[in-house]
Design a protein around this motif. Structure first.
Motif, short mmCIF file in Angstrom:
data_model
loop_
_atom_site.label_atom_id
_atom_site.label_comp_id
_atom_site.label_asym_id
_atom_site.label_seq_id
_atom_site.Cartn_x
_atom_site.Cartn_y
_atom_site.Cartn_z
N GLU A 102 122.28 -51.21 23.35
CA GLU A 102 120.92 -51.76 23.26
C GLU A 102 120.89 -53.01 22.39
O GLU A 102 120.21 -53.99 22.71
CB GLU A 102 119.96 -50.70 22.70
CG GLU A 102 119.75 -49.53 23.64
CD GLU A 102 119.17 -48.31 22.97
OE1 GLU A 102 118.57 -47.50 23.70
OE2 GLU A 102 119.32 -48.14 21.73
N MET A 103 121.64 -52.98 21.29
CA MET A 103 121.70 -54.16 20.42
C MET A 103 122.38 -55.33 21.13
O MET A 103 121.96 -56.47 20.99
CB MET A 103 122.41 -53.83 19.12
CG MET A 103 121.57 -52.93 18.21
SD MET A 103 122.27 -52.67 16.57
CE MET A 103 123.68 -51.64 16.93
N GLY A 104 123.43 -55.03 21.92
CA GLY A 104 124.13 -56.07 22.67
C GLY A 104 123.24 -56.75 23.70
O GLY A 104 123.44 -57.93 24.01
N ARG A 105 122.28 -56.02 24.23
CA ARG A 105 121.33 -56.60 25.20
C ARG A 105 120.14 -57.25 24.50
O ARG A 105 119.24 -57.74 25.15
CB ARG A 105 120.80 -55.52 26.13
CG ARG A 105 121.80 -54.92 27.08
CD ARG A 105 121.14 -54.00 28.10
NE ARG A 105 120.21 -53.06 27.48
CZ ARG A 105 120.25 -51.73 27.61
NH1 ARG A 105 121.20 -51.18 28.34
NH2 ARG A 105 119.37 -50.95 27.03
N ASN A 106 120.14 -57.20 23.16
CA ASN A 106 119.01 -57.70 22.37
C ASN A 106 117.71 -56.99 22.72
O ASN A 106 116.64 -57.61 22.74
CB ASN A 106 118.85 -59.22 22.52
CG ASN A 106 119.98 -59.96 21.85
OD1 ASN A 106 120.42 -59.59 20.77
ND2 ASN A 106 120.48 -60.99 22.52
N ASP A 107 117.81 -55.69 22.99
CA ASP A 107 116.60 -54.90 23.26
C ASP A 107 115.73 -54.89 22.00
O ASP A 107 116.24 -54.74 20.89
CB ASP A 107 116.96 -53.46 23.63
CG ASP A 107 117.55 -53.33 25.02
OD1 ASP A 107 117.56 -54.32 25.76
OD2 ASP A 107 118.02 -52.22 25.34
N PRO A 108 114.44 -55.03 22.17
CA PRO A 108 113.57 -55.00 20.99
C PRO A 108 113.32 -53.57 20.52
O PRO A 108 113.40 -52.62 21.30
CB PRO A 108 112.26 -55.61 21.52
CG PRO A 108 112.25 -55.25 22.97
CD PRO A 108 113.70 -55.29 23.41
#
Length: 129
Positions: free
Chosen positions: A19-25
């Motif tokens: 999720e962090m790699g996709r820059n999910d908020p």
């Protein structure tokens, strides 16, 4: 006489590496008093409005430790009651991969049980062997 006490406890997990790699908020805010506020819901089918407030007995933010959960969720009391001979239940529910097992048992080796009735409830929680 049978007493029924039901508490709704929420543990919000941190974003995972994918999720962090996709820059999910992070869409969960913590206003306090056992509440969470979900934001950015305009794109969710069936949701009206951009935010939704939910209330629980206790809310644990992503930084909560296993010790926090043990001390402040009521689990410690359930264990003490079970050791004293009462019937107790802790029921975890959520999506697959949402952290139910981790919340209930912690990392591998954190929880273990010593089958000796004379031991206090503190013997139930261990920190690995």
């Amino acid at each position: 006489m049978i007493h029924t006490f039901i508490f709704h406890i929420l543990r919000v997990r941190p974003l995972n590496p994918k999720e962090m790699g996709r820059n999910d908020p992070n869409v969960v805010q913590f206003p306090g008093n056992g509440q969470i506020l979900l934001e950015g819901l305009n794109s969710v089918p069936g949701c009206t409005g951009n935010t939704k407030l939910f209330s629980f007995n206790v809310v644990f933010e992503p930084g909560a430790t296993q010790e926090d959960i043990f001390q402040f969720s009521g689990i410690k009391r359930l264990i003490e009651m079970a050791v004293a001979g009462f019937s107790t239940t802790c029921f975890c529910y959520g999506q697959t991969g949402s952290g139910k097992t981790h919340t209930l048992t912690g990392p591998p080796g954190l929880m273990y049980f010593i089958a000796t009735p004379s031991l206090s409830s503190s013997a139930v929680l261990g920190h690995g062997t």
